[in-house]
Each structure stands twice: as structure tokens, then as C-alpha cells.
Design a protein around this motif. Structure first.
Motif, PDB file in Angstrom:
ATOM      1  N   THR A   7       0.843  -1.184   0.000  1.00 49.11           N
ATOM      2  CA  THR A   7       0.000   0.000   0.000  1.00 49.11           C
ATOM      3  C   THR A   7       0.884   1.242   0.000  1.00 49.11           C
ATOM      4  OG1 THR A   7      -1.897   1.084   1.057  1.00 49.11           O
ATOM      5  CG2 THR A   7      -0.215   0.190   2.518  1.00 49.11           C
ATOM      6  N   ARG A 201      -3.691   3.848  -9.979  1.00 46.11           N
ATOM      7  CA  ARG A 201      -3.139   2.490  -9.951  1.00 46.11           C
ATOM      8  C   ARG A 201      -2.647   2.094 -11.343  1.00 46.11           C
ATOM      9  NH1 ARG A 201      -7.398   0.233  -8.847  1.00 46.11           N
ATOM     10  NH2 ARG A 201      -7.861  -1.300 -10.435  1.00 46.11           N
ATOM     11  N   TYR A 212       2.490   0.768  -9.316  1.00 42.79           N
ATOM     12  CA  TYR A 212       1.909   1.853  -8.527  1.00 42.79           C
ATOM     13  C   TYR A 212       0.592   1.327  -7.960  1.00 42.79           C
ATOM     14  CZ  TYR A 212       4.881   5.786 -10.024  1.00 42.79           C
ATOM     15  OH  TYR A 212       5.917   6.657 -10.225  1.00 42.79           O
ATOM     16  N   VAL A 213       0.477   1.310  -6.649  1.00 38.29           N
ATOM     17  CA  VAL A 213      -0.757   0.820  -6.035  1.00 38.29           C
ATOM     18  C   VAL A 213      -1.834   1.891  -6.016  1.00 38.29           C
ATOM     19  CG1 VAL A 213      -0.043   1.463  -3.705  1.00 38.29           C
ATOM     20  CG2 VAL A 213      -1.672  -0.391  -4.008  1.00 38.29           C
ATOM     21  N   GLY A 214      -1.453   3.167  -6.172  1.00 36.26           N
ATOM     22  CA  GLY A 214      -2.419   4.257  -6.055  1.00 36.26           C
ATOM     23  C   GLY A 214      -2.713   4.563  -4.595  1.00 36.26           C
ATOM     24  N   LYS A 227      -9.964   2.199  -5.163  1.00 32.14           N
ATOM     25  CA  LYS A 227      -8.725   2.442  -4.423  1.00 32.14           C
ATOM     26  C   LYS A 227      -8.539   1.342  -3.379  1.00 32.14           C
ATOM     27  CE  LYS A 227      -8.294   6.448  -6.524  1.00 32.14           C
ATOM     28  NZ  LYS A 227      -7.191   6.739  -7.472  1.00 32.14           N
ATOM     29  N   CYS A 229      -5.363  -1.757  -2.020  1.00 30.06           N
ATOM     30  CA  CYS A 229      -4.020  -2.287  -1.841  1.00 30.06           C
ATOM     31  C   CYS A 229      -3.815  -3.512  -2.730  1.00 30.06           C
ATOM     32  CB  CYS A 229      -3.780  -2.657  -0.376  1.00 30.06           C
ATOM     33  SG  CYS A 229      -4.886  -3.969   0.235  1.00 30.06           S
ATOM     34  N   TYR A 230      -2.568  -3.976  -2.816  1.00 32.91           N
ATOM     35  CA  TYR A 230      -2.255  -5.219  -3.522  1.00 32.91           C
ATOM     36  C   TYR A 230      -1.885  -6.301  -2.516  1.00 32.91           C
ATOM     37  CZ  TYR A 230      -2.350  -3.702  -8.390  1.00 32.91           C
ATOM     38  OH  TYR A 230      -2.755  -3.271  -9.635  1.00 32.91           O
ATOM     39  N   PHE A 242      -5.316  -6.995  -6.842  1.00 34.32           N
ATOM     40  CA  PHE A 242      -5.766  -5.748  -6.232  1.00 34.32           C
ATOM     41  C   PHE A 242      -6.993  -6.000  -5.375  1.00 34.32           C
ATOM     42  CE2 PHE A 242      -8.442  -1.920  -6.301  1.00 34.32           C
ATOM     43  CZ  PHE A 242      -7.573  -1.039  -5.678  1.00 34.32           C
TER      44      PHE A 242
END
Length: 407
Positions: A7, A201, A212-214, A227, A229-230, A242
């Protein structure tokens, strides 16, 4: 197998200053939504029994945070500690820390300093992973940092890079945020790069994954989409998925209301358009397109937040308590009218008298209502077309000011 959560850009403690000016209630709601999203990320880490969580910069929205916010975040990290989950944290351009020792984190939290350093994690299956990263000591990090990262650690099973910076655009407005390029990262032969800084993301590379996780919750109308996390698995095959955790999704919605000839029809069409958006909690960035023949008085009122609120109140949203309607950022007149205006401007390049151009344009009902004395004002007819153009653009096409998009 080693598993972890990636994240970044949590922006906890954000005051949502731009929303405070337009809607204090919405601003407060977004603060709660961001915290709730962060809690869901912690919940996900616990549920999936990951080995650790990596936070690639901008945990906080600013370098100075209230004691209340710091204590709250510490409590979330304590929850992870109780389940044997570590946290690898780096600070970004928003929450840069000249002295990383100022915050006394729980002992499961490992913070990277301003120099690139590497931490080693071992699990019970005799697997290990090297985690390299750095924190911002100042708001700007103009120097590229990838060149300071070590080559892949051959003594560990895996190697992860944590990097808060901007991809490749050395001459862009983000050039002072640790710019990097993919080739440099790939040459290090890491197994995964956990990126932060850009709120959109994006998977920049799949081999190795450079991602990029955003951010974890949309912050304004230009911050749309899911929005979260991975969840990453490091094994014979590296996989990542995601997981959305946001409370609300910002969504741009354009409603075609050109068939509306009065307020009653307008409300009916609004109801129909908004009813189709009942699938999930969203914050609507609403754009209305109305006919050129729609009553001028109502068009003017669209520019008033008070009138917009009253208009929305007329739309039957009582059963949609999860639906939040943001005021329109612009009101568009019909495309045909705008095209007509453009055509008249183009005619200026031809040997046609200004009076003839204005006469044709003045035949439009809205233009004639805006400039009732136009054809009788000889001084105006002789003046620069630029003045008339500016006036018409201001009256016929209204567009709001964009939000600050700095990440």
C-alpha cells in the motif's frame, strides 16, 4: 511462500481543505472514509495472514501530525503486531521526516531512513526476503535514487524494492520527486517493486512486477476509480491481486438534459439518470448538459450552490442514503450552439463585415437576451471582436476551477 500487502499514499490526517470550502460535511466524511479504508487494509493483512505490510510513502498527508492521529495509527500497527505481522514503512514527499526517530512506533514497525538501506525478513519455512527502500528527509527529492539501490541480494530467496517517486518524466512538474526509469529498476533483478506517489493504480511492468498501487481513498473529483491495496504472493510464481478498500468511489457523471424544457422535466430526467447509479457508494461529480433554449434564468441559477442544493433536494434520493451528490463543476449549453459560435468565429478569417456576423449570431435567442442592445450600439460594432468573444465565452460556457492535482 512469502505474502505481503503493498500500500502507499494513505494520506491519513488530510484536512481535505478544498472540500472544507465547499462542503465541510463532505470533508469530514472523507476523513472518516480514508481511515476506514486503512482499517480495511489492516483487516485484510490479518485475514490473509500475510508476513508483512509495505507502505511506500505518504502514510500521512503532512510531515506534522496530531498526537491523536499518530496514536490511532500506532493502534492499527499494534493489531498487526498481535498477529505477528511486520510493517516496513518509508516516508514520502508529503510526510517527509528529517528525523525518523521522532515517532516511537511499535517494535513490529521498521522505518527506512533517508539513505537507501536493506532489511531482511525470515519466515518459519527458511525463506527470506531483502527489502530495500528509503524515506524522504525533505519535501523534494530531486536526485534519482534507483542508482543507490543495491543489486539483488543473492543470499535471500526474494528481493523487494520500495520506491516513492515519479516514473521517467524528468522534465515534468514531478521531476523533483525521485524520478526513475524502468530499465534501471529491471537491471537490479528484484522480484517486486512496490511504488508510491502516483494516485492512479498502474502496473508499469509484469516481469518483474513494478506497480503503482495508487492511494487508498479517492480525495477529489479527479481521483476517480477503485482504491485499495495489492496482495502479493512470492513463490515459484509471483502473483499479485488488487483488493479495493475505499468507502466511496468518485465518479464523473454527465447527464444529458437537453430534452428538458422546464424545471419539472429537468427533475424527472435527473431522477432517471441518478437512479441508474445505485450499484455502489459513489460521490458524483455531476455535469449537466441542457438545451440552448432552456430558460436563461435557470441556467444562471445553476451557478449558485444554493440553487443546486435545492435542485438536488427535489430529486428523490431519500432511499439512496449512500449516494452523495457533489455540485456540478460546469454547465454546458448544447453542442450545436457551441458549434454555431465556433463557426461565427471562423468567419472572422473571411472578408465579411462584423455587423453581418453579429446579426447572424444575434438571431440566437440566448445571445439576443444577453446582448439586447447589440445591434443598436455602433461603437460596440466597431470595437474589437475579442471583447465580444470574451463576453460570449463567459456567458455561454461556464467551467469550474480544477482541483489541485499534486500527489
Amino acid at each position: 511462500m512469502i505474502t505481503f500487502i503493498h500500500t502507499a499514499d494513505c494520506h491519513l490526517g488530510s484536512p481535505y481543505a478544498s472540500l472544507q470550502q465547499t462542503s465541510p460535511e463532505l470533508s469530514q466524511m472523507m476523513q472518516t472514509a480514508t481511515n476506514d479504508s486503512f482499517v480495511r487494509i489492516i483487516d485484510t493483512a490479518i485475514e490473509k495472514k500475510v508476513d508483512f505490510v509495505v507502505i511506500a510513502g505518504d502514510l500521512y498527508d503532512s510531515e506534522v501530525q496530531s498526537v491523536k492521529t499518530i496514536v490511532w495509527v500506532s493502534q492499527q500497527f499494534e493489531r498487526l503486531r498481535e498477529h505477528g505481522i511486520l510493517v516496513y514503512l518509508s516516508y514520502g514527499n508529503h510526510d517527509f521526516q528529517p528525523d525518523i526517530s521522532l515517532i516511537d512506533w511499535p517494535d513490529n514497525v521498521h522505518v527506512f531512513g533517508p539513505e537507501v538501506e536493506t532489511m531482511i525478513y525470515h519466515n518459519d519455512q527458511h525463506e527470506s526476503v531483502a527489502i530495500s527502500g528509503f524515506s524522504y528527509a525533505t519535501r523534494w527529492q530531486k536526485n534519482p535514487m534507483v542508482g543507490l539501490f543495491p543489486e539483488r541480494n543473492q543470499a535471500t530467496t526474494y528481493h523487494i524494492g520500495m520506491y516513492h517517486g515519479f516514473f521517467d518524466q524528468l522534465n515534468s512538474e514531478h521531476a523533483h520527486y525521485a524520478p526513475f526509469n524502468l530499465q534501471e529498476m529491471m537491471q537490479l533483478k528484484y522480484d517486486y517493486w512496490a511504488l508510491g506517489h502516483i494516485h492512479k493504480r498502474e502496473v508499469l511492468s509484469t516481469n518483474p512486477p513494478i506497480i503503482y498501487v495508487g492511494n487508498i481513498q479517492g480525495r477529489h473529483r479527479n481521483d476517480s476509480g477503485e482504491k485499495g491495496c495489492y496482495y502479493v504472493e512470492l513463490g515459484e510464481k509471483i502473483t499479485y491481486s488488487f483488493i479495493p478498500t475505499q468507502s466511496y468511489i468518485w465518479q464523473k457523471v454527465s447527464l444529458d438534459l437537453k430534452k428538458a424544457s422546464d424545471k419539472e422535466t429537468l427533475v424527472e430526467l435527473l431522477n432517471e439518470g441518478l437512479e441508474a447509479l445505485k450499484s455502489q457508494p459513489i460521490i458524483i461529480d455531476l455535469t449537466l448538459e441542457v438545451s440552448a433554449h432552456f430558460p436563461r434564468q435557470l441556467i444562471e441559477r445553476y451557478r449558485s450552490p444554493v440553487y443546486l442544493s435545492a435542485l438536488i433536494d427535489d430529486v428523490h434520493l431519500a432511499h439512496l442514503d449512500w449516494l452523495i451528490v457533489q455540485k456540478p463543476d460546469k454547465v454546458l449549453l448544447s453542442t450545436s450552439l457551441l458549434e454555431h459560435l465556433s463557426t461565427q468565429k471562423n468567419k472572422l478569417q473571411q472578408p465579411v463585415k462584423t455587423e453581418e456576423i453579429l446579426k447572424e449570431l444575434w438571431q440566437n435567442d440566448i445571445v439576443s437576451s444577453l446582448f439586447p442592445d447589440l445591434m443598436d450600439d455602433q461603437e460596440f460594432l466597431k470595437s474589437s471582436w475579442t471583447l465580444a468573444e470574451q463576453e460570449m465565452d463567459e456567458q455561454l460556457y461556464y467551467e469550474g476551477v480544477s482541483d489541485d492535482q499534486e500527489n
